[in-house]
Design a protein around this motif. Structure first.
Motif, PDB file in Angstrom:
ATOM      1  N   VAL A  28      62.572  88.020  41.934  1.00 59.90           N
ATOM      2  CA  VAL A  28      62.069  88.335  43.391  1.00 59.90           C
ATOM      3  C   VAL A  28      60.953  87.649  43.730  1.00 59.90           C
ATOM      4  N   THR A  29      61.027  86.934  44.850  1.00 58.74           N
ATOM      5  CA  THR A  29      59.819  86.050  45.307  1.00 58.74           C
ATOM      6  C   THR A  29      58.645  86.930  45.395  1.00 58.74           C
ATOM      7  N   GLY A  30      57.559  86.156  44.934  1.00 59.33           N
ATOM      8  CA  GLY A  30      56.356  86.763  44.789  1.00 59.33           C
ATOM      9  C   GLY A  30      56.082  87.758  43.788  1.00 59.33           C
ATOM     10  N   GLU A  31      56.909  87.885  42.747  1.00 62.28           N
ATOM     11  CA  GLU A  31      56.897  88.880  42.013  1.00 62.28           C
ATOM     12  C   GLU A  31      56.940  88.157  40.584  1.00 62.28           C
ATOM     13  N   GLU A  32      55.950  88.617  39.502  1.00 60.43           N
ATOM     14  CA  GLU A  32      55.835  87.961  38.257  1.00 60.43           C
ATOM     15  C   GLU A  32      57.210  88.088  37.463  1.00 60.43           C
ATOM     16  N   GLY A  33      57.438  89.517  37.421  1.00 61.55           N
ATOM     17  CA  GLY A  33      58.527  89.983  36.437  1.00 61.55           C
ATOM     18  C   GLY A  33      60.006  89.564  37.268  1.00 61.55           C
ATOM     19  N   VAL A  34      60.832  89.312  35.988  1.00 66.39           N
ATOM     20  CA  VAL A  34      62.427  89.011  36.499  1.00 66.39           C
ATOM     21  C   VAL A  34      63.164  90.352  36.066  1.00 66.39           C
ATOM     22  N   TYR A  35      64.255  90.638  36.272  1.00 66.88           N
ATOM     23  CA  TYR A  35      65.286  91.480  36.108  1.00 66.88           C
ATOM     24  C   TYR A  35      66.684  91.001  35.695  1.00 66.88           C
ATOM     25  N   PRO A  36      66.932  91.376  34.503  1.00 63.75           N
ATOM     26  CA  PRO A  36      68.229  90.792  33.693  1.00 63.75           C
ATOM     27  C   PRO A  36      69.577  91.286  34.383  1.00 63.75           C
ATOM     28  N   VAL A  37      70.316  90.410  34.828  1.00 64.68           N
ATOM     29  CA  VAL A  37      71.529  90.718  35.702  1.00 64.68           C
ATOM     30  C   VAL A  37      72.707  90.552  34.800  1.00 64.68           C
ATOM     31  N   THR A  38      73.931  91.194  35.116  1.00 63.10           N
ATOM     32  CA  THR A  38      75.182  90.948  34.483  1.00 63.10           C
ATOM     33  C   THR A  38      76.046  90.827  35.515  1.00 63.10           C
ATOM     34  N   PRO A  39      77.025  90.122  35.363  1.00 64.55           N
ATOM     35  CA  PRO A  39      78.246  90.116  36.666  1.00 64.55           C
ATOM     36  C   PRO A  39      78.720  91.318  36.337  1.00 64.55           C
ATOM     37  N   ALA A  40      79.217  91.733  37.610  1.00 64.77           N
ATOM     38  CA  ALA A  40      79.956  93.233  37.775  1.00 64.77           C
ATOM     39  C   ALA A  40      80.688  93.312  38.791  1.00 64.77           C
ATOM     40  N   VAL A  56      88.149 103.538  40.634  1.00 68.57           N
ATOM     41  CA  VAL A  56      87.782 103.629  41.863  1.00 68.57           C
ATOM     42  C   VAL A  56      86.429 104.376  41.970  1.00 68.57           C
ATOM     43  N   THR A  57      85.760 103.644  42.675  1.00 68.00           N
ATOM     44  CA  THR A  57      84.296 104.027  42.899  1.00 68.00           C
ATOM     45  C   THR A  57      83.265 103.877  41.695  1.00 68.00           C
ATOM     46  N   LYS A  58      83.777 103.142  40.694  1.00 64.17           N
ATOM     47  CA  LYS A  58      83.057 102.813  39.453  1.00 64.17           C
ATOM     48  C   LYS A  58      82.538 101.127  39.517  1.00 64.17           C
ATOM     49  N   VAL A  59      81.397 101.140  38.885  1.00 61.09           N
ATOM     50  CA  VAL A  59      80.795  99.733  38.655  1.00 61.09           C
ATOM     51  C   VAL A  59      81.325  99.309  37.219  1.00 61.09           C
ATOM     52  N   LYS A  60      82.143  98.137  37.135  1.00 62.20           N
ATOM     53  CA  LYS A  60      82.341  97.768  35.775  1.00 62.20           C
ATOM     54  C   LYS A  60      81.838  96.231  35.489  1.00 62.20           C
ATOM     55  N   LEU A  65      85.513  94.879  32.108  1.00 62.67           N
ATOM     56  CA  LEU A  65      86.972  94.474  32.606  1.00 62.67           C
ATOM     57  C   LEU A  65      87.643  93.879  31.480  1.00 62.67           C
ATOM     58  N   LYS A  66      87.174  93.063  30.974  1.00 60.71           N
ATOM     59  CA  LYS A  66      87.891  92.024  29.820  1.00 60.71           C
ATOM     60  C   LYS A  66      88.314  93.191  28.557  1.00 60.71           C
ATOM     61  N   THR A  67      87.679  94.080  28.295  1.00 64.33           N
ATOM     62  CA  THR A  67      87.818  95.023  27.163  1.00 64.33           C
ATOM     63  C   THR A  67      89.023  96.014  27.598  1.00 64.33           C
ATOM     64  N   LEU A  68      89.247  96.111  28.884  1.00 62.06           N
ATOM     65  CA  LEU A  68      90.488  96.994  29.745  1.00 62.06           C
ATOM     66  C   LEU A  68      91.557  96.054  29.604  1.00 62.06           C
ATOM     67  N   GLY A  69      91.555  94.706  29.599  1.00 65.18           N
ATOM     68  CA  GLY A  69      92.741  93.750  29.793  1.00 65.18           C
ATOM     69  C   GLY A  69      92.855  93.463  31.195  1.00 65.18           C
ATOM     70  N   ALA A  70      91.751  93.690  32.056  1.00 68.78           N
ATOM     71  CA  ALA A  70      91.707  93.515  33.395  1.00 68.78           C
ATOM     72  C   ALA A  70      91.366  91.857  33.869  1.00 68.78           C
ATOM     73  N   GLU A  71      91.875  91.714  35.048  1.00 69.91           N
ATOM     74  CA  GLU A  71      91.575  90.225  35.419  1.00 69.91           C
ATOM     75  C   GLU A  71      91.027  90.372  36.945  1.00 69.91           C
ATOM     76  N   GLN A  72      89.791  89.525  37.156  1.00 66.47           N
ATOM     77  CA  GLN A  72      89.112  89.531  38.250  1.00 66.47           C
ATOM     78  C   GLN A  72      89.687  88.174  39.168  1.00 66.47           C
ATOM     79  N   MET A  73      90.115  88.549  40.336  1.00 67.88           N
ATOM     80  CA  MET A  73      90.308  87.219  41.192  1.00 67.88           C
ATOM     81  C   MET A  73      89.815  87.298  42.602  1.00 67.88           C
ATOM     82  N   ALA A  74      88.437  86.896  42.720  1.00 66.35           N
ATOM     83  CA  ALA A  74      87.729  87.104  43.992  1.00 66.35           C
ATOM     84  C   ALA A  74      87.348  88.392  44.121  1.00 66.35           C
ATOM     85  N   ASP A  75      88.006  88.996  45.222  1.00 66.74           N
ATOM     86  CA  ASP A  75      87.487  90.652  45.538  1.00 66.74           C
ATOM     87  C   ASP A  75      88.710  91.443  45.228  1.00 66.74           C
TER      88      ASP A  75
END
Length: 123
Positions: A28-40, A56-60, A65-75
């Motif tokens: 974040v601009t102007g902040e010293e700290g950083v926040y770890p992020v993971t693609p989801a 549905v309604t979950k964040v993964k 997703l890989k563990t479930l055998g799911a494949e992401q393509m754009a949206d």
């Protein structure tokens, strides 16, 4: 605390020089700290098939997703014969700020927490 940040929001912040994701962290601009992020992804709705995994309604994360055998393509996410509409983004690890507010006055949903965080940091 873990919060989902949509890719479109992060792109807006980057264009406005408010924040950027690099090397797995949100700066974040102007902040010293950083926040770890993971693609989801945030799973919005079922497009075809049955939601036997209750996504549905979950964040993964990509790893989940890989563990479930799911494949992401754009949206979209495909899991066998099932297709979901998703919002790509990141899960950010942000510290909970100490608060003097009474318990009843604190935000109680992830949306409220994200809004409070963003208003504080990006306002």
């Amino acid at each position: 605390m873990r919060l989902f940040l949509p890719q479109t929001q992060l792109e807006e912040w980057a264009l406005e020089d408010k924040a950027d994701v690099r090397d797995g962290v949100l700066q974040v601009t102007g902040e010293e700290g950083v926040y770890p992020v993971t693609p989801a992804v945030h799973v919005l709705q079922l497009v075809t098939g049955e939601d036997t995994h209750g996504l549905v309604t979950k964040v993964k994360t990509e790893e989940q997703l890989k563990t479930l055998g799911a494949e992401q393509m754009a949206d979209s996410v495909l899991l066998g014969d099932t297709a979901y509409e998703v919002v790509p983004g990141y899960v950010a690890e942000v510290p909970e700020a100490p608060s003097d507010e009474p318990e009843a006055a604190r935000p109680d949903s992830e949306t409220d927490l994200l809004a409070a965080f963003l208003l504080n940091k990006m306002g």
